[in-house]
Design an enzyme around this catalytic site. Structure first.
Site, PDB file in Angstrom:
ATOM      1  N   ASN A 389      -1.987  -2.979  -1.871  1.00 29.11           N
ATOM      2  CA  ASN A 389      -1.780  -1.914  -0.057  1.00 29.11           C
ATOM      3  C   ASN A 389      -0.473  -1.007  -0.384  1.00 29.11           C
ATOM      4  O   ASN A 389      -0.891   0.147  -0.860  1.00 29.11           O
ATOM      5  CB  ASN A 389      -1.107  -3.463   0.239  1.00 29.11           C
ATOM      6  CG  ASN A 389      -1.336  -2.401   2.167  1.00 29.11           C
ATOM      7  OD1 ASN A 389      -0.395  -1.387   2.032  1.00 29.11           O
ATOM      8  ND2 ASN A 389      -0.744  -3.410   2.418  1.00 29.11           N
ATOM      9  N   ASP A 390       0.488  -1.356  -1.640  1.00 30.29           N
ATOM     10  CA  ASP A 390       1.903  -1.352  -1.741  1.00 30.29           C
ATOM     11  C   ASP A 390       1.574  -0.470  -2.412  1.00 30.29           C
ATOM     12  O   ASP A 390       1.981   1.194  -2.687  1.00 30.29           O
ATOM     13  CB  ASP A 390       2.945  -1.331  -1.850  1.00 30.29           C
ATOM     14  CG  ASP A 390       3.614  -2.446  -0.393  1.00 30.29           C
ATOM     15  OD1 ASP A 390       3.124  -1.988   0.692  1.00 30.29           O
ATOM     16  OD2 ASP A 390       3.686  -4.169  -0.860  1.00 30.29           O
TER      17      ASP A 390
END
Length: 461
Positions: A389-390
């Site tokens: 995600n990040d």
């Protein structure tokens, strides 16, 4: 004399182990070399004339070995970062306890009698205890963040850096006072102050930056061991501690460069702070996204000429690496060019994704680092993102208020189609919503990563 030569051999093994661990191809050999070096070091230490009570030695070794074996056999790969943080905390507390033991019975360690210990020995003792105390509490906080017991968002407070500087100054004053008085109470105050500093250094660091924290705490534990090595006059402990401390610091520096972070801010415990309240959450605006099925993903993958797989923590949680390798192998047999893109801080610790892919026998030549593959996303037909995600969030390039701003990310949004495997639309570990989910070329695949990929394999068959 013989012990010195054996310690030298063990030290060489540790150096060769570090060299081996620098590459996935030689990591297994490096690990075995390190084990051999440690075995030589332990056996040599046991046979050096030092008045050891062999019964207690065997009890301690047996108990520690049994606990370590149980942990190793039961530990899931997703908990490896927590294990590392836990081990660092034990090394730190060992340094503190050894300092107190040496202070209470200095004659057993050739430092003279109580009340007449040399100032240099007291300095080594105090530094080792201070670094060990910071390592202990810092590692405990890191463990709590990684385990989800403490929030992953940066925990900041007013005058944070001034308080840290005051604690640092207090440690220096207490160290000088300890050298002057040789007081166990002063040493206790020194250790407690350092423990408080360890907590305050790690609390402000956000979840996205935890891999760097794990690496830095590894460095701290090495320097703590090195300091106590000087106190005990143990050459091997000095060398080993210096190796761990310096290699951990170098790795932290490399990772900071990869994340566009300041190494100074890592050491001072402030690089998780953004100064902007509410920048980590969603803006509350309801947006639409496209959700697909395993059949949809299989069709897109089989009709692509190039595919890049981006593994993340979601892959580790689901233990999906073997299924991903099977899917990639199936596509390769059909003429699809499949590669893997690994971000330096994907997962919860340095090299987390590389270990998982190696475990699944993914060819090393198919795995690429960020700087080697980022330019290729624009020419890629399909990018399969699995829980990363990040490290794929475009806000890192566009939003100065974001906690991850400035961190180089994998530019997966440039691919023609992005397949994003996630359990839900929740934000990543850093608490930052990813706008990539809502782009026109993104299709969300919801569910456990292993089950989703297995569904894709079934659909391709």
């Amino acid at each position: 004399m013989i012990a010195g030569y054996l310690y030298l051999v063990a030290s060489i093994c540790f150096i060769l182990a570090l060299r081996g661990l620098s590459s996935p191809q030689s990591a297994v050999r490096g690990n075995l070399t390190g084990i051999i070096g440690m075995a030589i070091a332990v056996v040599t230490t046991l046979f050096v004339p030092n008045g050891l009570d062999w019964l207690w030695v065997f009890v301690a070794v047996g108990l520690g070995g049994a606990i370590g074996t149980v942990i190793a056999l039961r530990l899931p790969m997703t908990s490896l970062p927590q294990l590392m943080a836990g081990f660092h905390s034990l090394v730190g507390m060992s340094a503190v306890l050894i300092a107190f033991v040496v202070l209470l019975v200095p004659t057993n360690y050739g430092l003279g009698s109580a009340g007449s210990i040399a100032a240099t020995s007291l300095l080594e003792m105090g530094i080792g205890a201070a670094i060990g105390a910071v390592t202990f509490t810092g590692s405990v906080v890191a463990f709590g963040k990684l385990q989800g017991m403490i929030g992953s968002k940066p925990l900041v407070f007013p005058l944070q850096h001034k308080v840290n500087m005051a604690l640092g100054g207090a440690i220096v004053v207490l160290l000088l006072l300890f050298m002057a008085t040789e007081s166990s109470l002063v040493l206790l105050a020194l250790a407690l102050t350092a423990m408080a500093l360890g907590v305050l250094l790690i609390l402000p660091i956000g979840g996205a930056d935890m891999p760097v924290v794990v690496s830095m705490l590894n460095s701290y534990s090495g320097w703590a061991a090195c300091g106590i090595g000087f106190t005990l006059g143990n050459i091997l402990l000095i060398i080993t501690g210096a190796l761990v401390g310096s290699s951990g610091a170098i790795l932290s520096y490399i990772m900071c460069k990869a994340m566009n972070r300041s190494i100074f801010n890592v050491i001072m415990g402030g690089f998780g702070e953004t100064g902007v309240a509410g920048a980590t959450g969603a803006d509350g605006v309801e947006r639409s996204y496209k959700a697909g099925s395993a059949e949809d993903a299989a069709y897109l993958l089989q009709n692509a000429s190039s595919v890049i797989v981006v593994p993340g923590y979601g892959l580790a949680v689901a233990q999906a690496q073997h299924a991903v390798q099977e899917a990639a192998s199936t596509l390769s047999k059909q003429g699809v060019n499949v590669r893997y893109a690994v971000h330096p801080v994907a997962g919860r610790m340095p090299g987390h994704m590389n270990v998982l892919l190696a475990e699944a026998n993914v060819p090393y030549e198919d795995v690429f680092e960020l700087e080697d593959i980022n330019r290729d996303f624009a020419q890629t037909d399909v990018c399969l993102v699995i829980g990363a995600n990040d490290v794929t969030n475009p806000l890192a390039k566009t939003d100065p208020t974001s906690p991850i701003y400035g961190m180089p990310v994998l530019e997966v949004e440039k691919a023609k189609t992005v397949l994003f495997v996630k359990r839900s639309m929740a934000a990543g570990y850093a608490g930052v919503e990813n706008p990539l989910f809502f782009k026109d070329n993104t299709m969300m695949l919801f569910g456990d990563a292993k089950h989703v990929v297995e569904g894709i394999i079934k659909a391709m068959d």
